[in-house]
Design a protein around this motif. Sequence first.
Motif, PDB file in Angstrom:
ATOM      1  N   VAL A   1      -7.465  -4.114   3.824  1.00  0.00           N
ATOM      2  CA  VAL A   1      -8.411  -4.660   4.798  1.00  0.00           C
ATOM      3  C   VAL A   1      -9.327  -3.557   5.323  1.00  0.00           C
ATOM      4  O   VAL A   1     -10.536  -3.755   5.507  1.00  0.00           O
ATOM      5  CB  VAL A   1      -7.656  -5.347   5.949  1.00  0.00           C
ATOM      6  N   PHE A   2      -8.771  -2.363   5.565  1.00  0.00           N
ATOM      7  CA  PHE A   2      -9.576  -1.215   5.991  1.00  0.00           C
ATOM      8  C   PHE A   2     -10.644  -0.893   4.947  1.00  0.00           C
ATOM      9  O   PHE A   2     -11.813  -0.643   5.280  1.00  0.00           O
ATOM     10  CB  PHE A   2      -8.665  -0.007   6.221  1.00  0.00           C
ATOM     11  N   LEU A   3     -10.249  -0.902   3.682  1.00  0.00           N
ATOM     12  CA  LEU A   3     -11.197  -0.640   2.600  1.00  0.00           C
ATOM     13  C   LEU A   3     -12.273  -1.717   2.551  1.00  0.00           C
ATOM     14  O   LEU A   3     -13.462  -1.422   2.384  1.00  0.00           O
ATOM     15  CB  LEU A   3     -10.446  -0.583   1.266  1.00  0.00           C
ATOM     16  N   LEU A   4     -11.865  -2.974   2.702  1.00  0.00           N
ATOM     17  CA  LEU A   4     -12.814  -4.086   2.656  1.00  0.00           C
ATOM     18  C   LEU A   4     -13.903  -3.931   3.718  1.00  0.00           C
ATOM     19  O   LEU A   4     -15.098  -4.084   3.438  1.00  0.00           O
ATOM     20  CB  LEU A   4     -12.063  -5.403   2.841  1.00  0.00           C
ATOM     21  N   TRP A   5     -13.494  -3.588   4.937  1.00  0.00           N
ATOM     22  CA  TRP A   5     -14.482  -3.441   6.014  1.00  0.00           C
ATOM     23  C   TRP A   5     -15.284  -2.157   5.871  1.00  0.00           C
ATOM     24  O   TRP A   5     -16.419  -2.066   6.332  1.00  0.00           O
ATOM     25  CB  TRP A   5     -13.798  -3.525   7.375  1.00  0.00           C
ATOM     26  N   GLY A   6     -14.711  -1.154   5.218  1.00  0.00           N
ATOM     27  CA  GLY A   6     -15.485   0.050   4.944  1.00  0.00           C
ATOM     28  C   GLY A   6     -16.660  -0.218   4.021  1.00  0.00           C
ATOM     29  O   GLY A   6     -17.668   0.487   4.068  1.00  0.00           O
ATOM     30  N   LEU A   7     -16.543  -1.249   3.194  1.00  0.00           N
ATOM     31  CA  LEU A   7     -17.627  -1.591   2.280  1.00  0.00           C
ATOM     32  C   LEU A   7     -18.772  -2.334   2.968  1.00  0.00           C
ATOM     33  O   LEU A   7     -19.869  -2.424   2.410  1.00  0.00           O
ATOM     34  CB  LEU A   7     -17.086  -2.456   1.130  1.00  0.00           C
TER      35      LEU A   7
ATOM     36  N   ILE B   1     -16.944  -9.189  -4.016  1.00  0.00           N
ATOM     37  CA  ILE B   1     -18.265  -9.429  -3.419  1.00  0.00           C
ATOM     38  C   ILE B   1     -18.724  -8.213  -2.611  1.00  0.00           C
ATOM     39  O   ILE B   1     -19.868  -7.761  -2.721  1.00  0.00           O
ATOM     40  CB  ILE B   1     -18.216 -10.679  -2.532  1.00  0.00           C
ATOM     41  N   ALA B   2     -17.817  -7.671  -1.799  1.00  0.00           N
ATOM     42  CA  ALA B   2     -18.176  -6.524  -0.958  1.00  0.00           C
ATOM     43  C   ALA B   2     -18.468  -5.288  -1.800  1.00  0.00           C
ATOM     44  O   ALA B   2     -19.398  -4.525  -1.504  1.00  0.00           O
ATOM     45  CB  ALA B   2     -17.054  -6.239   0.031  1.00  0.00           C
ATOM     46  N   ALA B   3     -17.687  -5.068  -2.872  1.00  0.00           N
ATOM     47  CA  ALA B   3     -17.917  -3.900  -3.729  1.00  0.00           C
ATOM     48  C   ALA B   3     -19.259  -4.008  -4.447  1.00  0.00           C
ATOM     49  O   ALA B   3     -19.995  -3.021  -4.565  1.00  0.00           O
ATOM     50  CB  ALA B   3     -16.781  -3.767  -4.742  1.00  0.00           C
ATOM     51  N   ARG B   4     -19.581  -5.208  -4.928  1.00  0.00           N
ATOM     52  CA  ARG B   4     -20.871  -5.395  -5.594  1.00  0.00           C
ATOM     53  C   ARG B   4     -22.021  -5.148  -4.610  1.00  0.00           C
ATOM     54  O   ARG B   4     -23.016  -4.491  -4.952  1.00  0.00           O
ATOM     55  CB  ARG B   4     -20.979  -6.802  -6.176  1.00  0.00           C
TER      56      ARG B   4
ATOM     57  N   VAL C   1      -8.147 -14.767  -2.390  1.00  0.00           N
ATOM     58  CA  VAL C   1      -9.276 -14.709  -1.456  1.00  0.00           C
ATOM     59  C   VAL C   1      -9.650 -13.259  -1.171  1.00  0.00           C
ATOM     60  O   VAL C   1     -10.836 -12.893  -1.163  1.00  0.00           O
ATOM     61  CB  VAL C   1      -8.945 -15.460  -0.161  1.00  0.00           C
ATOM     62  N   PHE C   2      -8.647 -12.406  -0.937  1.00  0.00           N
ATOM     63  CA  PHE C   2      -8.947 -11.000  -0.685  1.00  0.00           C
ATOM     64  C   PHE C   2      -9.577 -10.355  -1.912  1.00  0.00           C
ATOM     65  O   PHE C   2     -10.539  -9.579  -1.793  1.00  0.00           O
ATOM     66  CB  PHE C   2      -7.686 -10.244  -0.289  1.00  0.00           C
ATOM     67  N   GLY C   3      -9.037 -10.634  -3.097  1.00  0.00           N
ATOM     68  CA  GLY C   3      -9.590 -10.044  -4.311  1.00  0.00           C
ATOM     69  C   GLY C   3     -11.031 -10.448  -4.549  1.00  0.00           C
ATOM     70  O   GLY C   3     -11.873  -9.621  -4.916  1.00  0.00           O
ATOM     71  N   LEU C   4     -11.360 -11.728  -4.321  1.00  0.00           N
ATOM     72  CA  LEU C   4     -12.739 -12.180  -4.483  1.00  0.00           C
ATOM     73  C   LEU C   4     -13.643 -11.565  -3.413  1.00  0.00           C
ATOM     74  O   LEU C   4     -14.788 -11.186  -3.697  1.00  0.00           O
ATOM     75  CB  LEU C   4     -12.791 -13.708  -4.419  1.00  0.00           C
ATOM     76  N   ALA C   5     -13.129 -11.480  -2.173  1.00  0.00           N
ATOM     77  CA  ALA C   5     -13.912 -10.850  -1.101  1.00  0.00           C
ATOM     78  C   ALA C   5     -14.177  -9.377  -1.424  1.00  0.00           C
ATOM     79  O   ALA C   5     -15.283  -8.866  -1.190  1.00  0.00           O
ATOM     80  CB  ALA C   5     -13.178 -10.981   0.230  1.00  0.00           C
TER      81      ALA C   5
ATOM     82  N   PRO D   1     -23.661 -13.485   4.052  1.00  0.00           N
ATOM     83  CA  PRO D   1     -22.571 -14.003   3.204  1.00  0.00           C
ATOM     84  C   PRO D   1     -21.514 -12.955   2.855  1.00  0.00           C
ATOM     85  O   PRO D   1     -20.339 -13.280   2.731  1.00  0.00           O
ATOM     86  CB  PRO D   1     -23.316 -14.494   1.957  1.00  0.00           C
ATOM     87  N   VAL D   2     -21.940 -11.702   2.712  1.00  0.00           N
ATOM     88  CA  VAL D   2     -20.979 -10.645   2.396  1.00  0.00           C
ATOM     89  C   VAL D   2     -20.068 -10.392   3.599  1.00  0.00           C
ATOM     90  O   VAL D   2     -18.853 -10.201   3.444  1.00  0.00           O
ATOM     91  CB  VAL D   2     -21.719  -9.351   1.990  1.00  0.00           C
ATOM     92  N   ARG D   3     -20.637 -10.403   4.816  1.00  0.00           N
ATOM     93  CA  ARG D   3     -19.812 -10.225   6.012  1.00  0.00           C
ATOM     94  C   ARG D   3     -18.819 -11.391   6.164  1.00  0.00           C
ATOM     95  O   ARG D   3     -17.665 -11.187   6.556  1.00  0.00           O
ATOM     96  CB  ARG D   3     -20.697 -10.111   7.252  1.00  0.00           C
ATOM     97  N   LEU D   4     -19.267 -12.600   5.858  1.00  0.00           N
ATOM     98  CA  LEU D   4     -18.376 -13.755   5.933  1.00  0.00           C
ATOM     99  C   LEU D   4     -17.255 -13.643   4.899  1.00  0.00           C
ATOM    100  O   LEU D   4     -16.106 -14.027   5.175  1.00  0.00           O
ATOM    101  CB  LEU D   4     -19.165 -15.045   5.717  1.00  0.00           C
ATOM    102  N   ALA D   5     -17.582 -13.115   3.716  1.00  0.00           N
ATOM    103  CA  ALA D   5     -16.552 -12.914   2.692  1.00  0.00           C
ATOM    104  C   ALA D   5     -15.504 -11.918   3.178  1.00  0.00           C
ATOM    105  O   ALA D   5     -14.298 -12.095   2.950  1.00  0.00           O
ATOM    106  CB  ALA D   5     -17.192 -12.433   1.390  1.00  0.00           C
ATOM    107  N   ALA D   6     -15.948 -10.854   3.869  1.00  0.00           N
ATOM    108  CA  ALA D   6     -14.999  -9.878   4.412  1.00  0.00           C
ATOM    109  C   ALA D   6     -14.099 -10.517   5.465  1.00  0.00           C
ATOM    110  O   ALA D   6     -12.894 -10.231   5.518  1.00  0.00           O
ATOM    111  CB  ALA D   6     -15.759  -8.694   5.007  1.00  0.00           C
ATOM    112  N   CYS D   7     -14.665 -11.381   6.281  1.00  0.00           N
ATOM    113  CA  CYS D   7     -13.849 -12.095   7.276  1.00  0.00           C
ATOM    114  C   CYS D   7     -12.823 -12.983   6.594  1.00  0.00           C
ATOM    115  O   CYS D   7     -11.652 -13.036   6.999  1.00  0.00           O
ATOM    116  CB  CYS D   7     -14.749 -12.929   8.188  1.00  0.00           C
ATOM    117  N   ALA D   8     -13.250 -13.699   5.533  1.00  0.00           N
ATOM    118  CA  ALA D   8     -12.333 -14.581   4.814  1.00  0.00           C
ATOM    119  C   ALA D   8     -11.215 -13.787   4.154  1.00  0.00           C
ATOM    120  O   ALA D   8     -10.043 -14.186   4.180  1.00  0.00           O
ATOM    121  CB  ALA D   8     -13.101 -15.391   3.769  1.00  0.00           C
TER     122      ALA D   8
END
Length: 332
Positions: free
Chosen positions: A227-233, A321-324, A314-318, A159-166
Amino acid sequence: MTVDVRVTKTPWRTWWPRWVSWAAMFWAVAYAAFGLTCALSGTPLFRHGDDPGPSALGWAVVAVGALAAMSCGAVVRYGLRPALRALLWAVGGLAALAAFSLLMDVVTLMFGQGVDSWASATNHVLAAAGALLLAATARADRPLPVAAPVPALSVVPRPVRLAACAGTMAFLPYVVMKLIWASGGTFAGVSGEEMRAISERNGASGIWLTLESWGLDATTLPAALGVFLLWGLVRPWGQVFPRWTPVLHGRRVPRWLPLTPALIGAATLAPYGVFGLGYAALATAGAVTIPRGDFHTPDDALLVTWIGMTAFAVFGLALTIAARSYWMRTTA
């Protein structure tokens, strides 16, 4: 494979809880004094676009600072009780809400533009610092592990990977819209030439206008970094420096390095986007009237609002989720 992490008491473990409690209390007193000064002088601290908002909201800053000071004082006097811990998290959440547009201030300053209000920007910085100090105080009694070797990389839940995709996909319409304008095209009834004229009229910096003349919109660069930061998480290179990083490759990534910008970004973009989507929904239903601003019709302004707010929400929620997930997976 697991790593044995032993916890030992050190001088750091002894003085850290009291030090951070005192630091949070001094911050709270300073924050309350700042809010009181602005409230008495009629200086607005909370803005909505070009609307400065009522200066009376400065009393809310006074209330948050005073409540934080009493909470931290109680921690210094009685220790970190469960009720005090819950109160610290609650006040820290209020401080984080007060800091929610800090990221926007950083982006505008990065490109040489001035902020709309230095008092408001100062409030964002102070509130963000307070949120971090109050969170540190609430966790000050947690055991601190001894430095350990690089652990086995944790598995990111699906689910976390899907959130990053979203979160990544949500930015695509926003980036396309901005690039259309930067390349001279027309979107939502506004041409690229008109958009550059609007930027000049609104006081855009030379760096901003230069990038637009090259066919690049300045806001797409922070989007790419986000987006780079999001995928780094969620990717392994967010925990261990990869081969393409000189000198540092193979070393463990300090947790604060991705978590600090991630938490600031999540606290900024998630509430901004969610509330913005609510406003757009009310405008679509005809419950409120959306001003056309720099656009030719309210419908054009509403279209752009939907695109921008969807991306931020959507990015903020993703990112949240990824940071948590990153926080939990990298906690020793």
